[in-house]
Design an enzyme around this catalytic site. Structure first.
Site, PDB file in Angstrom:
ATOM      1  N   ARG A 103       7.769  -0.415  -4.066  1.00  0.00           N
ATOM      2  CA  ARG A 103       6.886  -1.591  -4.007  1.00  0.00           C
ATOM      3  C   ARG A 103       6.756  -2.138  -5.418  1.00  0.00           C
ATOM      4  O   ARG A 103       6.347  -1.414  -6.337  1.00  0.00           O
ATOM      5  CB  ARG A 103       5.521  -1.200  -3.446  1.00  0.00           C
ATOM      6  CG  ARG A 103       4.474  -2.290  -3.660  1.00  0.00           C
ATOM      7  CD  ARG A 103       3.208  -2.070  -2.880  1.00  0.00           C
ATOM      8  NE  ARG A 103       3.436  -2.301  -1.459  1.00  0.00           N
ATOM      9  CZ  ARG A 103       2.452  -2.517  -0.574  1.00  0.00           C
ATOM     10  NH1 ARG A 103       1.194  -2.503  -0.967  1.00  0.00           N
ATOM     11  NH2 ARG A 103       2.737  -2.732   0.695  1.00  0.00           N
ATOM     12  N   HIS A 130       8.467  -8.689   2.653  1.00  0.00           N
ATOM     13  CA  HIS A 130       7.834  -7.442   3.091  1.00  0.00           C
ATOM     14  C   HIS A 130       8.485  -7.010   4.420  1.00  0.00           C
ATOM     15  O   HIS A 130       7.865  -7.044   5.482  1.00  0.00           O
ATOM     16  CB  HIS A 130       6.330  -7.670   3.272  1.00  0.00           C
ATOM     17  CG  HIS A 130       5.511  -6.416   3.312  1.00  0.00           C
ATOM     18  ND1 HIS A 130       6.061  -5.151   3.206  1.00  0.00           N
ATOM     19  CD2 HIS A 130       4.168  -6.226   3.464  1.00  0.00           C
ATOM     20  CE1 HIS A 130       5.084  -4.242   3.277  1.00  0.00           C
ATOM     21  NE2 HIS A 130       3.932  -4.871   3.439  1.00  0.00           N
ATOM     22  N   GLN A 133       6.879  -4.289   6.884  1.00  0.00           N
ATOM     23  CA  GLN A 133       5.733  -4.750   7.668  1.00  0.00           C
ATOM     24  C   GLN A 133       6.207  -5.556   8.874  1.00  0.00           C
ATOM     25  O   GLN A 133       5.710  -5.371   9.985  1.00  0.00           O
ATOM     26  CB  GLN A 133       4.814  -5.610   6.796  1.00  0.00           C
ATOM     27  CG  GLN A 133       3.626  -6.162   7.552  1.00  0.00           C
ATOM     28  CD  GLN A 133       2.639  -5.093   7.975  1.00  0.00           C
ATOM     29  OE1 GLN A 133       2.199  -4.305   7.164  1.00  0.00           O
ATOM     30  NE2 GLN A 133       2.294  -5.058   9.258  1.00  0.00           N
ATOM     31  N   ASP A 220      -2.198 -13.931   6.789  1.00  0.00           N
ATOM     32  CA  ASP A 220      -2.245 -12.940   5.707  1.00  0.00           C
ATOM     33  C   ASP A 220      -3.304 -13.422   4.717  1.00  0.00           C
ATOM     34  O   ASP A 220      -3.802 -14.554   4.826  1.00  0.00           O
ATOM     35  CB  ASP A 220      -0.851 -12.860   5.045  1.00  0.00           C
ATOM     36  CG  ASP A 220      -0.722 -11.740   4.018  1.00  0.00           C
ATOM     37  OD1 ASP A 220      -1.618 -10.880   3.922  1.00  0.00           O
ATOM     38  OD2 ASP A 220       0.302 -11.737   3.290  1.00  0.00           O
ATOM     39  N   CYS A 260      -1.150  -8.209   8.693  1.00  0.00           N
ATOM     40  CA  CYS A 260      -0.564  -7.015   8.072  1.00  0.00           C
ATOM     41  C   CYS A 260      -1.629  -6.106   7.463  1.00  0.00           C
ATOM     42  O   CYS A 260      -1.393  -4.919   7.270  1.00  0.00           O
ATOM     43  CB  CYS A 260       0.471  -7.412   7.045  1.00  0.00           C
ATOM     44  SG  CYS A 260      -0.172  -8.372   5.656  1.00  0.00           S
ATOM     45  N   ARG A 288       3.556   0.766  11.705  1.00  0.00           N
ATOM     46  CA  ARG A 288       4.243   0.959  10.422  1.00  0.00           C
ATOM     47  C   ARG A 288       4.908   2.335  10.400  1.00  0.00           C
ATOM     48  O   ARG A 288       6.033   2.484   9.948  1.00  0.00           O
ATOM     49  CB  ARG A 288       3.257   0.854   9.246  1.00  0.00           C
ATOM     50  CG  ARG A 288       2.669  -0.522   8.981  1.00  0.00           C
ATOM     51  CD  ARG A 288       3.709  -1.511   8.469  1.00  0.00           C
ATOM     52  NE  ARG A 288       4.401  -1.089   7.273  1.00  0.00           N
ATOM     53  CZ  ARG A 288       3.986  -1.290   6.019  1.00  0.00           C
ATOM     54  NH1 ARG A 288       2.864  -1.940   5.803  1.00  0.00           N
ATOM     55  NH2 ARG A 288       4.699  -0.885   4.981  1.00  0.00           N
TER      56      ARG A 288
END
Ligand code: CP
Ligand code: NVA
Length: 301
Positions: A103, A130, A133, A220, A260, A288
């Site tokens: 990340r 991402h 996700q 988001d 997310c 996830r």
């Protein structure tokens, strides 16, 4: 050749479908002996240059459940945080572990890591994408709708950020319709979107236009990690982009809400929606784990 997953485009439609099928199986057979031994004896480094809750949990638990050893590396507590180059880090990691999840901020950092690694590199979130996700999100969509992807519509409300970009790549690959409504100045880059969307992504003017007929409504945070200095300006710019009951009422009657996480109730989503009957955010968070395990198996088996 070493397979990486820096974007869903690295996987392609066939691999995404296979990963989603395996993830659904993994969810049913989470601790079956076959899966518990699948990556026995191997190790996976999970490197964080930004904070995380779900990504860390899903990979650390998932790697353990597949019989492998997770090694969590916090950049600020390692030589990465003191400027050791990514090229050298990639070479060194390749001698110790069998895959690396990372990340980071600039997507270029992942590309450098992948270019110098002899092991699979997985994007655990960058400023650009991402993908992990969105794999979990697609699994969550599959649990609610049995229609082919081409019959489904997804509405993205808000920032044209890393999540929105990954949804756009997924729409282009799988063929569902994605309508994106963003405030002026925060839209997905139009030229880029045209390249990946294969005609399935539209940038629309209002949240209402995006949700009309949508099976999935998703959003988001308005301020992503690293953008904290812009918080006040973003709060002002995103006014009117909250996903609330009035907006959800204009979506398909079977529509679900995804986020997310982490979420800000009263900003991008109302408490009534995220805590309401259409919300699937806890399934999405759990997914996830299953999606990340399936991705690891796809890249490492
Ligand atoms: N959704 C997500 O990636 O959460 P974390 O930042 O907690 O990992
Ligand atoms: N867009 C958000 C996603 C967090 C999981 C960020 O980059 O901070």
């Amino acid at each position: 050749m070493v397979k990486h997953c820096l974007s869903l485009a690295d996987l392609g439609a066939g691999a995404i479908e296979a990963i989603l099928e395996e993830a659904a199986r993994l969810k049913q057979e989470r601790l079956e002996p076959g899966y518990r031994r699948a990556l026995k004896g191997r190790s996976v480094a999970v490197v964080f240059e930004k904070p995380s809750t779900r990504t860390r949990l899903s990979f650390e638990v998932g790697i353990h459940e597949l019989g492998a050893q997770p090694v969590i590396v916090m950049a600020e507590h390692s030589q990465i945080g003191r400027g050791e180059t990514l090229e050298d880090t990639a070479r060194m990691l390749s001698r110790f572990v069998h895959a690396v999840v990372c990340r980071t901020s600039a997507h270029q950092r992942l590309e450098t890591l992948a270019a110098h690694a002899a092991i699979p590199v997985i994007n655990g979130l960058s400023d650009a994408f991402h993908p992990c996700q969105v794999l979990a999100d697609l699994l969550t969509v599959r649990e609610s709708f049995s229609e082919p992807w081409s019959a489904l519509k997804v509405a993205w409300i808000g920032d044209g950020n890393n999540m929105a970009r990954s949804w756009a790549v997924a729409a282009g690959l799988l063929g569902f319709k994605l309508d994106v409504a963003s405030p002026q100045g925060f839209a997905l880059d139009e030229a880029w979107t045209t390249k990946v969307s294969r005609g399935h992504v539209s940038l629309v003017k209002t949240p209402e236009a995006a949700v009309t007929g949508a099976h999935v409504v998703t959003t988001d945070v308005w301020t992503s990690m690293g953008q904290e200095a812009e918080t006040a300006a973003r709060l002002a710019a995103f006014a009117g982009f909250e996903v609330n009951d009035a907006l959800m009422a204009q979506a398909d009657e079977a529509s679900i809400f995804l986020h997310c996480l982490p979420a800000h109730r009263g900003e991008e989503v109302s408490a009534a929606v995220i805590d309401g009957s259409r919300s699937r955010v806890w399934d999405e968070a759990e997914n996830r784990l299953h999606a990340q395990k399936a991705l690891l198996l796809y890249l490492m088996r």
